[in-house]
Design a protein around this motif. Sequence first.
Motif, PDB file in Angstrom:
ATOM      1  N   ASP A  94      -8.741  -4.804  -0.989  1.00 28.72           N
ATOM      2  CA  ASP A  94      -8.744  -6.198  -1.194  1.00 28.72           C
ATOM      3  C   ASP A  94      -9.423  -6.918  -0.351  1.00 28.72           C
ATOM      4  OD1 ASP A  94      -6.154  -8.093  -2.696  1.00 28.72           O
ATOM      5  OD2 ASP A  94      -7.360  -9.085  -0.765  1.00 28.72           O
ATOM      6  N   LEU A 116      -9.779 -10.050   0.651  1.00 25.43           N
ATOM      7  CA  LEU A 116      -9.217 -11.125   1.663  1.00 25.43           C
ATOM      8  C   LEU A 116      -8.489 -10.132   2.679  1.00 25.43           C
ATOM      9  CD1 LEU A 116      -8.476 -14.186   1.229  1.00 25.43           C
ATOM     10  CD2 LEU A 116      -6.100 -13.395   0.940  1.00 25.43           C
ATOM     11  N   LEU A 117      -7.885  -9.040   2.380  1.00 25.54           N
ATOM     12  CA  LEU A 117      -7.382  -8.347   3.462  1.00 25.54           C
ATOM     13  C   LEU A 117      -8.494  -7.743   4.315  1.00 25.54           C
ATOM     14  CD1 LEU A 117      -4.321  -5.984   2.032  1.00 25.54           C
ATOM     15  CD2 LEU A 117      -4.422  -7.788   3.873  1.00 25.54           C
ATOM     16  N   PHE A 118      -9.570  -7.385   3.813  1.00 27.49           N
ATOM     17  CA  PHE A 118     -10.729  -6.583   4.552  1.00 27.49           C
ATOM     18  C   PHE A 118     -11.215  -7.917   5.458  1.00 27.49           C
ATOM     19  CE2 PHE A 118     -15.320  -5.954   5.405  1.00 27.49           C
ATOM     20  CZ  PHE A 118     -15.334  -4.664   5.327  1.00 27.49           C
ATOM     21  N   ASN A 129      15.462  -5.616   8.316  1.00 32.64           N
ATOM     22  CA  ASN A 129      15.856  -6.173   6.982  1.00 32.64           C
ATOM     23  C   ASN A 129      15.316  -5.128   5.838  1.00 32.64           C
ATOM     24  OD1 ASN A 129      17.132  -8.686   7.808  1.00 32.64           O
ATOM     25  ND2 ASN A 129      15.262  -9.260   8.317  1.00 32.64           N
ATOM     26  N   TYR A 147      14.218  -6.329   3.081  1.00 28.02           N
ATOM     27  CA  TYR A 147      13.089  -7.137   2.405  1.00 28.02           C
ATOM     28  C   TYR A 147      12.705  -8.097   3.402  1.00 28.02           C
ATOM     29  CZ  TYR A 147      14.981  -4.682  -1.666  1.00 28.02           C
ATOM     30  OH  TYR A 147      15.586  -4.003  -2.547  1.00 28.02           O
ATOM     31  N   PRO A 148      11.352  -8.593   3.755  1.00 34.22           N
ATOM     32  CA  PRO A 148      11.066  -9.371   4.733  1.00 34.22           C
ATOM     33  C   PRO A 148      11.640 -10.807   3.986  1.00 34.22           C
ATOM     34  CG  PRO A 148       9.036  -8.591   3.370  1.00 34.22           C
ATOM     35  CD  PRO A 148      10.169  -7.780   2.928  1.00 34.22           C
ATOM     36  N   TYR A 149      11.871 -11.724   5.298  1.00 34.77           N
ATOM     37  CA  TYR A 149      12.539 -12.910   4.943  1.00 34.77           C
ATOM     38  C   TYR A 149      11.401 -13.839   4.277  1.00 34.77           C
ATOM     39  CZ  TYR A 149      14.639 -17.357   5.954  1.00 34.77           C
ATOM     40  OH  TYR A 149      15.178 -18.597   5.783  1.00 34.77           O
ATOM     41  N   PHE A 150      10.146 -13.772   4.707  1.00 34.08           N
ATOM     42  CA  PHE A 150       9.123 -14.592   4.087  1.00 34.08           C
ATOM     43  C   PHE A 150       8.547 -14.058   2.842  1.00 34.08           C
ATOM     44  CE2 PHE A 150       9.302 -16.130   8.466  1.00 34.08           C
ATOM     45  CZ  PHE A 150       9.698 -17.412   8.428  1.00 34.08           C
ATOM     46  N   TYR A 151       8.128 -14.932   2.019  1.00 36.94           N
ATOM     47  CA  TYR A 151       7.336 -14.386   0.834  1.00 36.94           C
ATOM     48  C   TYR A 151       5.824 -13.905   1.297  1.00 36.94           C
ATOM     49  CZ  TYR A 151      11.218 -16.283  -2.051  1.00 36.94           C
ATOM     50  OH  TYR A 151      12.471 -16.633  -2.628  1.00 36.94           O
ATOM     51  N   LYS A 152       5.137 -13.274   0.356  1.00 34.06           N
ATOM     52  CA  LYS A 152       3.637 -12.952   0.839  1.00 34.06           C
ATOM     53  C   LYS A 152       3.092 -14.122   0.951  1.00 34.06           C
ATOM     54  CE  LYS A 152       2.940  -8.181  -0.290  1.00 34.06           C
ATOM     55  NZ  LYS A 152       2.648  -7.188  -1.414  1.00 34.06           N
ATOM     56  N   THR A 153       3.053 -15.262   0.147  1.00 30.52           N
ATOM     57  CA  THR A 153       2.035 -16.336   0.365  1.00 30.52           C
ATOM     58  C   THR A 153       2.494 -17.063   1.563  1.00 30.52           C
ATOM     59  OG1 THR A 153       3.982 -17.312  -1.308  1.00 30.52           O
ATOM     60  CG2 THR A 153       1.705 -16.959  -2.173  1.00 30.52           C
ATOM     61  N   GLU A 154       3.824 -17.102   1.959  1.00 30.04           N
ATOM     62  CA  GLU A 154       4.084 -17.693   3.093  1.00 30.04           C
ATOM     63  C   GLU A 154       3.702 -17.115   4.413  1.00 30.04           C
ATOM     64  OE1 GLU A 154       8.533 -19.831   1.790  1.00 30.04           O
ATOM     65  OE2 GLU A 154       8.272 -17.781   2.693  1.00 30.04           O
ATOM     66  N   VAL A 212       1.112 -15.364   4.374  1.00 34.23           N
ATOM     67  CA  VAL A 212      -0.524 -15.557   4.661  1.00 34.23           C
ATOM     68  C   VAL A 212      -0.758 -16.849   5.212  1.00 34.23           C
ATOM     69  CG1 VAL A 212      -2.445 -16.236   3.383  1.00 34.23           C
ATOM     70  CG2 VAL A 212      -1.042 -14.144   2.610  1.00 34.23           C
ATOM     71  N   LYS A 255     -15.296  -1.304  -5.423  1.00 32.72           N
ATOM     72  CA  LYS A 255     -13.822  -0.839  -5.092  1.00 32.72           C
ATOM     73  C   LYS A 255     -12.641  -1.061  -6.187  1.00 32.72           C
ATOM     74  CE  LYS A 255     -13.031  -5.351  -2.855  1.00 32.72           C
ATOM     75  NZ  LYS A 255     -12.181  -5.891  -4.185  1.00 32.72           N
ATOM     76  N   PHE A 288      -3.827  -9.633  -2.997  1.00 30.35           N
ATOM     77  CA  PHE A 288      -2.579  -8.892  -2.322  1.00 30.35           C
ATOM     78  C   PHE A 288      -1.422  -9.836  -2.145  1.00 30.35           C
ATOM     79  CE2 PHE A 288      -1.698 -10.336   1.964  1.00 30.35           C
ATOM     80  CZ  PHE A 288      -3.010 -10.802   2.243  1.00 30.35           C
ATOM     81  N   TYR A 289      -1.731 -10.960  -1.870  1.00 29.94           N
ATOM     82  CA  TYR A 289      -0.775 -12.088  -1.547  1.00 29.94           C
ATOM     83  C   TYR A 289       0.235 -12.442  -2.861  1.00 29.94           C
ATOM     84  CZ  TYR A 289      -4.186 -15.434  -2.755  1.00 29.94           C
ATOM     85  OH  TYR A 289      -5.182 -16.111  -3.475  1.00 29.94           O
ATOM     86  N   GLU A 328       3.794  -9.540  -5.041  1.00 27.72           N
ATOM     87  CA  GLU A 328       5.074  -9.754  -4.047  1.00 27.72           C
ATOM     88  C   GLU A 328       5.674  -8.357  -4.087  1.00 27.72           C
ATOM     89  OE1 GLU A 328       6.712 -11.332  -1.564  1.00 27.72           O
ATOM     90  OE2 GLU A 328       6.117 -13.312  -2.685  1.00 27.72           O
ATOM     91  N   ARG A 353      15.451 -15.667  -1.044  1.00 27.31           N
ATOM     92  CA  ARG A 353      14.680 -14.967   0.121  1.00 27.31           C
ATOM     93  C   ARG A 353      15.370 -13.728   0.434  1.00 27.31           C
ATOM     94  NH1 ARG A 353      11.256 -17.455   2.797  1.00 27.31           N
ATOM     95  NH2 ARG A 353      11.057 -19.689   2.666  1.00 27.31           N
ATOM     96  N   GLN A 354      14.694 -12.629   0.671  1.00 30.77           N
ATOM     97  CA  GLN A 354      15.188 -11.247   0.901  1.00 30.77           C
ATOM     98  C   GLN A 354      15.993 -10.552  -0.339  1.00 30.77           C
ATOM     99  OE1 GLN A 354      17.249 -11.925   4.813  1.00 30.77           O
ATOM    100  NE2 GLN A 354      15.428 -10.946   5.770  1.00 30.77           N
TER     101      GLN A 354
END
Lengths: 274, 228, 380
Positions: A177, A179-181, A235, A237-244, A246, C25, C82-83, C86, C107-108
């Motif tokens: 990805d 952005l990840l890179f 946990n 699943y993580p508490y925060f969403y991926k967008t958060e 980031v 890629k 990636f973001y 989810e 959440r969670q």
Amino acid sequence: MFRLLNFEFNRIFKLLVGLSIGVFGIQLISVIISTISYKESVIESNLREGMTLQEIVETYGLFEAYYITLNNLFFLPVGICAGVILFSIFFIWYRDWAGKNTFMYRLMMLPQSRMTIYYAKLLTIMITVLSLAFIQYLYLYIYAIVAKLILPSQYIGSLNPSDMISQSSLQVILAPDTLLFISAYLIGTLFVMMMFTLILLERSYKFVGLLIGGLYLFVIASLIIGFIVHQYIFNPYPYFYKTELVIIAILAWLILTLITFIWNRHLMKRKITV
Amino acid sequence: MIEVKHIQKKFGRKTVLKDISFHAKEGHITCLIGINGSGKTTILKSIMNLMSVNRGEILIDGHQFTEAMYEKVAYVPDVLTMPLHMKIKDVFQFMRDFYKSWNDQRADELLTFFKLDKNERLKNLSKGNLAKANMLFGLALDVDYILLDEPFSGIDMFSREQIANVFTTDLVEGRGVILTTHEIHDIEYLIDEVVLLNNGFVVNQFNVEQMREEQGKSIVDVMREVLV
Amino acid sequence: MKKYWKLTLTLTGIIVLFITFTLQKDRPIKELPQYSFNTVEGDSSLLDDLQVIGDTYDMQYNTYTEFKLTEQSFEKFELLPFYKQEAYQYLPNAIEKLKKEDKNFMRQKSFDDLYDINEDYAAFITLSFSGVWYNYNELKVDIKDRKKDEYKEFTLNVKEDLQLNDITLDQMLIVEDYLYLTVTDYNATEDLYDEDIHLLTIDMEEERVIDSQELAHISDDGTGEENYEVDFVHNEEGSQAAMALYYWGEHERELEKVIYFSGNNEKQVLDVSEGDLAAVADDYLIFVNYENGKSSVDFYSLTEEKFTEHIHLDEYHFVDNTVIEKDILYFTAVNDEIETKAALFAYDLYTFEPLYVGEIVPSKTDQRYAMSISALEFIH
């Protein structure tokens, strides 16, 4: 700026070339071992037992990208490179103080901003790291050719370098990805800057500086590790969403980079001595 | 003129420079004299902004230090300032790249004067030649002031003579020189001004000529009075 | 220039390889076909709010991605940044909607958990272990009242509150104030192995189990050759629902029991033993059948208590992904067993006449590409 960068880079170039050759040598051996052992254990032994080519392919699948990086030997040089880079973060500074000659005198007496020295060293490290990452990418194409030379073409599946990366730990250094890179190397740059802080503190305040720097790194590392543990370990699943996440990561990166940079600049301009 | 005003420098709890003030004029050779550990090198580094002082200020021609001053003041420390694997001509190229004040013609003259070979690597030079080369890299800059840290210590007699001789040529003449030494025997005749240091203070600053004419004392005489 | 060659060469190399890497890629994913609708007959405006979730697979090179298809757009999950990923696949529309509506409640929580959402409530159930030795399990129920915008959560102890032993969760559903949950209860001793499937009724207002009923019992050596499967469906508002219990014998699935739930915790066992339960709509339960190479959609009238209407398909088989939107039934079917081509149907629930027939066609027809559709969803 460019002149000093060029000067620093030329000083590390031999190391870069040496590492590149070493990586290629060891990985080539690893790829040849993987390919030949596949040929021996999957193809030839089954042909002896009377299976047809078609049956072998149906049972075991084709020789694919995944097999290229299968042998652990493949990642040995990657680890060695990481170690050498870590070492050179310190080496690039201390060699200018150590020994019979003290090149740091000359560097600090150049009629230009002290920060030029800092940028030159930082960029030299980052360029070296990126060179190694991309030369690894280039090598993957060669390994695909090598495998095609050893194995009959009927057994060859997709040997796309992108698959070799996404199906192995190589994605740590070559994140698929974009952005990840970019994030990975920005975080890497921050890491190098923090190591520089440690070095500059030691150069400015000797043992006391080392202690302060060590404490600083320890606190930052604990916060980051604590956050990761809180998010992922206890946990499901993580508490925060991926967008958060980031946004948190970007903020954390910005704040840390700013603090580290301002601190480093202060040390470069006012504190370090020869 | 380089003016050092009331500077103080501490290393940890130890105060090396307590209150140092002196000045060095253009065209004069000023010598900082003191026993080992009296802070001579620290003063030179402070002038070059290679070290921060705790108190006081240093002015060069009336201005505070900026990075551009490195084109105006050169410093030759008592160790080599270039990587050992470089050839002398590589160093020339490096200096040419980074300093506007680098003077190729003077560099070549100094090379001849010191009988050094351009193609020699620094690591192959003898100790005396290394000191000469090190000095050459500083002297070949078209600067108004040159700071030399112990230019005569630890080298053979002939090299010492050669280095001393360069001060009387037009390769140095006309510029302000500050040099440090802990023994002045061979070079007494070169010196215009003396700054005597002891215990972190300037004990005396005087003009050598004046001292001889007015009080009939040599440098050593004054040193004996003050230090012993 | 000569003295800069090392740096220049290196920087050029980095830039060239970075561009190559960036372009290359995603190539395996990009090479997978794209899909689009091809209207055979009917009004394509019926597809306006519809999205099709499916996956496409390259059998030769083992590349795979989920995709999302609408009338206007097509996207591949693996190509999203990636973001935006989810989970490892597209989240169900209901979850996405609830996330937008109430980030904190979600959440969670994961769609791997058991959950159901209707107009009034959203509920999640997780099974967790507690006690000093983690030796007794608990059901944790998270409820959001969507009308009042209130949360609550409560736990039910498996042994004390449910009178069960050691359970795994199967399926759940909410109808008005009631939560229905099926669980498998295990009782294993040295020479006995028991599995019971229970239907639990939980009153969400009173926070307790008000009914527990055994649906099926398996007693064997634990090889899992005998099995039951439960499936729940409800209408869009969540006011009506139905449950089907299937028995898995050897290779074959048989419908064993159908229970119809209307409001106020009313349960009614229906006399149906054919087909797969697909949907529920006002007066009908909708089943799909596949027999002798022919597929049909069958309508069971709740008032007359028998099958009254049928839709027969000729070319296409394996009706799946049924969804009802504004009194129109949508579903998919495939043209052959390899599933290279899928079709989308829309039928009027009053007249039982087709309103739309269309194909979902790939951009590449190579035999090595397979596709399957996993959900039809309406975005509101």
